[in-house]
Design an enzyme around this catalytic site. Structure first.
Site, PDB file in Angstrom:
ATOM      1  CB  SER A   8      26.646  24.920  -3.499  1.00 49.54           C
ATOM      2  OG  SER A   8      25.276  24.742  -3.221  1.00 49.54           O
ATOM      3  CG  HIS A  27      28.305  24.215   0.487  1.00 47.37           C
ATOM      4  ND1 HIS A  27      28.785  24.554   1.738  1.00 47.37           N
ATOM      5  CD2 HIS A  27      27.129  24.888   0.351  1.00 47.37           C
ATOM      6  CE1 HIS A  27      27.949  25.401   2.313  1.00 47.37           C
ATOM      7  NE2 HIS A  27      26.924  25.616   1.499  1.00 47.37           N
ATOM      8  CG  ASP A  68      23.544  24.877   0.258  1.00 49.99           C
ATOM      9  OD1 ASP A  68      24.027  25.437   1.256  1.00 49.99           O
ATOM     10  OD2 ASP A  68      23.982  25.031  -0.897  1.00 49.99           O
ATOM     11  CG  MET A 115      17.790  25.305   1.968  1.00 53.53           C
ATOM     12  SD  MET A 115      17.356  26.282   0.524  1.00 53.53           S
ATOM     13  CE  MET A 115      18.988  26.821   0.028  1.00 53.53           C
ATOM     14  CG  HIS A 130      24.956  25.932   4.732  1.00 52.24           C
ATOM     15  ND1 HIS A 130      24.849  26.902   3.743  1.00 52.24           N
ATOM     16  CD2 HIS A 130      24.554  26.545   5.878  1.00 52.24           C
ATOM     17  CE1 HIS A 130      24.396  28.024   4.264  1.00 52.24           C
ATOM     18  NE2 HIS A 130      24.199  27.839   5.562  1.00 52.24           N
ATOM     19  CG  MET A 184      20.671  27.539   5.252  1.00 49.17           C
ATOM     20  SD  MET A 184      20.763  27.879   3.488  1.00 49.17           S
ATOM     21  CE  MET A 184      21.499  26.358   2.932  1.00 49.17           C
ATOM     22  CG  MET A 188      25.068  32.687   5.157  1.00 45.33           C
ATOM     23  SD  MET A 188      25.375  31.367   3.950  1.00 45.33           S
ATOM     24  CE  MET A 188      24.329  31.859   2.565  1.00 45.33           C
ATOM     25  CG  ASP A 209      26.995  29.474   0.845  1.00 48.62           C
ATOM     26  OD1 ASP A 209      26.815  29.500  -0.387  1.00 48.62           O
ATOM     27  OD2 ASP A 209      26.369  28.716   1.618  1.00 48.62           O
TER      28      ASP A 209
HETATM   29  C1  DX5 Z   1      22.265  29.661  -0.489  1.00 46.63           C
HETATM   30  C2  DX5 Z   1      23.165  28.466  -0.326  1.00 46.63           C
HETATM   31  C3  DX5 Z   1      24.312  28.447  -1.242  1.00 46.63           C
HETATM   32  C4  DX5 Z   1      24.000  28.457  -2.725  1.00 46.63           C
HETATM   33  C5  DX5 Z   1      25.048  29.329  -3.365  1.00 46.63           C
HETATM   34  O1  DX5 Z   1      21.439  29.790   0.609  1.00 46.63           O
HETATM   35  O2  DX5 Z   1      23.666  28.400   0.999  1.00 46.63           O
HETATM   36  O3  DX5 Z   1      25.230  27.417  -0.927  1.00 46.63           O
HETATM   37  O4  DX5 Z   1      24.033  27.191  -3.332  1.00 46.63           O
HETATM   38  O5  DX5 Z   1      24.723  29.521  -4.703  1.00 46.63           O
HETATM   39  P1  DX5 Z   1      25.503  30.541  -5.626  1.00 46.63           P
HETATM   40  O6  DX5 Z   1      26.948  30.184  -5.615  1.00 46.63           O
HETATM   41  O7  DX5 Z   1      24.868  30.327  -6.974  1.00 46.63           O
HETATM   42  O8  DX5 Z   1      25.262  31.927  -5.089  1.00 46.63           O
HETATM   43 ZN    ZN Z   2      25.322  26.974   1.506  1.00 44.91          ZN
END
Ligand code: DX5
Ligand code: ZN
Length: 227
Positions: A8, A33, A35, A37, A66, A68, A137, A175
């Protein structure tokens, strides 16, 4: 079963993002991956289309996006144009999750549906036929570097059983908090796509990626041997 480490980039050093993606690729990583947000569905804001568009120019990796983001149906086609190969949305963020999954397929990429730690797996049942990936999650979405929530292990197993019962071969992704102490637990429970942020990024990305891939392949061999 297609096992993949999905680093990620939320935990990447954005000053050297391209270089880090090249290191991942050289180490044999296939998925990355991404993310996104929005500061509304989750408290934090990460990055969006321009960053994905930029890295798409140089990277052949599979872009696992992903979202969010509240009401992500507003942005699906735009993320596909930017280079997404797969788009995962949250059931909690969509007014009509099934329609959104269909929209993702119509846009020509793989679809994913995600549930937060407190969302029951049952909400997935009407959605799995339209999902290529189920993201369970294992932390509250919003930040990297959090601790794995142990109650999520049972949810991974429940999703695996639900897919089997319905004769559906979707991927199960996890994740949040994936590292040496949790990798085996989630793989035994049925996860095959392992997102890892803080476990691989930071000092010595190359060494940490090698280590994570080695652990994943060892566990994969053990699962295959067990039958
Ligand atoms: C959190 C993200 C993850 C995050 C995971 O909301 O969706 O993808 O990067 O990070 P780690 O592996 O450090 O928990
Ligand atoms: Zn994620």
């Amino acid at each position: 079963m297609n096992y993949q480490l999905c680093p990620s980039i939320l935990s990447a050093d954005f000053n050297h993002l391209g270089r880090q993606l090249t290191i991942l690729e050289q180490e044999g990583v296939e998925w990355v991956h991404i993310d996104v947000m929005d500061g509304d569905f989750v408290p934090s804001i990460s990055f969006g289309m321009p960053v994905i568009r930029s890295i798409r120019k140089e990277s052949p990796l599979f872009f696992d996006v992903h979202l969010m983001v509240r009401e992500p149906s507003r942005y699906i086609e735009e993320f596909v144009k930017c280079g997404a190969d797969s788009i995962t949305v949250h059931v909690e963020a969509c007014e009509d999750p099934l329609a959104t999954l269909k929209q993702i397929h119509a846009a020509g990429v793989r679809s994913g549906i995600s549930i937060k730690p407190d969302t029951p797996v049952e909400v997935l049942e009407p959605l799995i036929s339209e999902s290529d990936l189920i993201l369970v999650m294992t932390v509250e979405p919003g930040f990297g570097g959090q601790k794995y929530i142990p109650k999520c292990t049972g949810k991974i197993t429940a999703v695996r059983d639900m897919l089997r019962k319905n004769g559906i071969e979707a991927d199960i992704q996890v994740d949040g908090g994936i590292a040496d102490d949790t990798l085996g637990i989630v793989m035994d429970a049925g996860a095959n796509l392992l997102v890892a942020g803080s476990w691989v990024f930071g000092e010595d990305l190359q060494g940490k990626t090698k280590h994570a891939l080695k652990k994943l392949h060892e566990k994969e061999d053990e699962i295959i041997a067990k039958g």
